[in-house]
Design a protein around this motif. Structure first.
Motif, PDB file in Angstrom:
ATOM      1  N   GLN A  37       0.858  -1.189   0.000  1.00  0.00           N
ATOM      2  CA  GLN A  37       0.000   0.000   0.000  1.00  0.00           C
ATOM      3  C   GLN A  37       0.896   1.242   0.000  1.00  0.00           C
ATOM      4  O   GLN A  37       1.799   1.366   0.831  1.00  0.00           O
ATOM      5  N   GLY A  40      -1.430   3.721   2.892  1.00  0.00           N
ATOM      6  CA  GLY A  40      -2.217   2.990   3.887  1.00  0.00           C
ATOM      7  C   GLY A  40      -2.692   3.921   4.993  1.00  0.00           C
ATOM      8  O   GLY A  40      -1.943   4.757   5.475  1.00  0.00           O
ATOM      9  N   SER A  59      -8.642  -5.733   3.356  1.00  0.00           N
ATOM     10  CA  SER A  59      -9.913  -5.096   3.708  1.00  0.00           C
ATOM     11  C   SER A  59     -11.058  -6.005   3.313  1.00  0.00           C
ATOM     12  O   SER A  59     -10.993  -6.703   2.299  1.00  0.00           O
ATOM     13  N   LEU A 114      -8.798  -0.662  11.129  1.00  0.00           N
ATOM     14  CA  LEU A 114      -9.483   0.599  10.825  1.00  0.00           C
ATOM     15  C   LEU A 114     -10.803   0.268  10.135  1.00  0.00           C
ATOM     16  O   LEU A 114     -10.804  -0.295   9.041  1.00  0.00           O
TER      17      LEU A 114
HETATM   18  C1  BTN Z   1      -4.363   1.494  13.020  1.00  0.00           C
HETATM   19  O1  BTN Z   1      -3.880   0.749  13.876  1.00  0.00           O
HETATM   20  O2  BTN Z   1      -4.183   2.706  13.054  1.00  0.00           O
HETATM   21  C2  BTN Z   1      -5.194   0.883  11.934  1.00  0.00           C
HETATM   22  C3  BTN Z   1      -4.349   0.416  10.801  1.00  0.00           C
HETATM   23  C4  BTN Z   1      -5.158  -0.209   9.698  1.00  0.00           C
HETATM   24  C5  BTN Z   1      -4.299  -0.524   8.501  1.00  0.00           C
HETATM   25  C6  BTN Z   1      -5.047  -1.322   7.477  1.00  0.00           C
HETATM   26  S1  BTN Z   1      -3.965  -1.983   6.249  1.00  0.00           S
HETATM   27  C7  BTN Z   1      -5.327  -2.491   5.302  1.00  0.00           C
HETATM   28  C8  BTN Z   1      -6.355  -1.385   5.389  1.00  0.00           C
HETATM   29  N1  BTN Z   1      -6.128  -0.373   4.373  1.00  0.00           N
HETATM   30  C9  BTN Z   1      -5.773   0.793   4.905  1.00  0.00           C
HETATM   31  O3  BTN Z   1      -5.513   1.818   4.243  1.00  0.00           O
HETATM   32  N2  BTN Z   1      -5.737   0.720   6.231  1.00  0.00           N
HETATM   33  C10 BTN Z   1      -6.130  -0.603   6.695  1.00  0.00           C
END
Ligand code: BTN
Length: 250
Positions: A37, A40, A59, A114
């Motif tokens: 990513q 991300g 996701s 998330l």
């Molecule tokens: C956090 O702990 O802040 C949450 C992180 C979440 C990351 C995942 S990676 C797959 C999905 N796509 C993203 O852009 N974010 C989540």
């Protein structure tokens, strides 16, 4: 529950990809995994960064239209619970949760979740559940000393296909039970979450939106998924915020 798993070499964000897809595809159960990513997203406007193929960035989109919107915050907690359970069963690590849904081994974060609610054009609203798991990252590749990876924790597997299957199975179990209960967390989910959440019983420092901070003892999670904290000035209930386990800093 899952209608197929799409694997992409590179995406800006798997969450953004499914949020976009949700406006043209009304199905529930879409899943996408990216090997890398470039943008991300994390909770609280943070980013999620991981070298190509060193993590699992996944996701999954669900449309629990039979559950009242007021109960949807539980999706985020349920997802953390499912990731922790999958890591304990499949990778043999002692994964616990830091409220609301960080997955820790000891006090170091191995996975984050998330969840984003998306209004998806002509279709009912959807929830995109994004999971980032540090799999084979070495110490020097981690975002900081508070993070860890399955490899560092000597997990019994670092096979990302095995881990992805296990997480999707666990998500299906936890979310399926929750949906069948009409989204009523007091019919099983709250108790399971409370048992897995190492925040409860700890001294915590909480930062709430607006960058205000306070300290206290985390005593419970309530029926809508908020953290209940006992402070010198009385009890406070937190729906969104960042928690630090203070004991682990000393
Ligand atoms: C956090 O702990 O802040 C949450 C992180 C979440 C990351 C995942 S990676 C797959 C999905 N796509 C993203 O852009 N974010 C989540």
């Amino acid at each position: 529950m899952w209608v197929g798993v799409q694997i992409e070499e590179s995406l800006p964000s798997t969450n953004a990809f499914l949020a976009d897809r949700a406006t043209t595809d009304g199905r529930s159960g879409l899943v996408v995994i990216a090997e890398y990513q470039s943008e991300g997203r994390g909770r609280l406007d943070r980013s999620w960064v991981s070298p190509p193929r060193a993590g699992l960035t996944l996701s999954a989109l669900v449309r629990p239209y039979d559950v009242a919107a007021s109960r949807w915050p539980w999706i985020a907690l349920a997802a953390g619970l499912a990731v922790g359970a999958a890591l304990r069963h499949t990778a043999g690590v002692e994964a616990v949760l830091k409220w609301p849904n960080d997955v820790l081994v000891g006090e170091r974060k191995v996975a984050g979740v998330l969840v984003e609610r998306v209004e998806s054009g002509p279709f009912p609203p959807a929830a995109v559940i994004g999971i980032g798991l540090n799999v084979s990252l070495g110490e020097e590749e981690l975002p900081g000393p508070q993070a860890t990876s399955l490899a560092i924790e000597r997990a019994s597997t670092t096979d990302r296909s095995v881990l992805a299957r296990s997480m999707l199975r666990a998500l299906e179990n936890v979310l399926g039970d929750w949906q069948r209960s009409g989204g009523d967390a007091e019919r099983g989910l709250l108790a399971a979450y409370t048992q897995a959440c190492s925040t409860i019983g700890q001294r915590v420092r909480v930062t709430v939106p607006g960058d205000r901070e306070f300290e206290g003892e985390a005593v419970a999670v309530d029926a809508v998924g908020r953290l209940v904290v006992r402070t010198a000035a009385g009890q406070r209930v937190v729906g969104a915020g960042d928690v630090v386990h203070v004991r682990s800093l000393t």
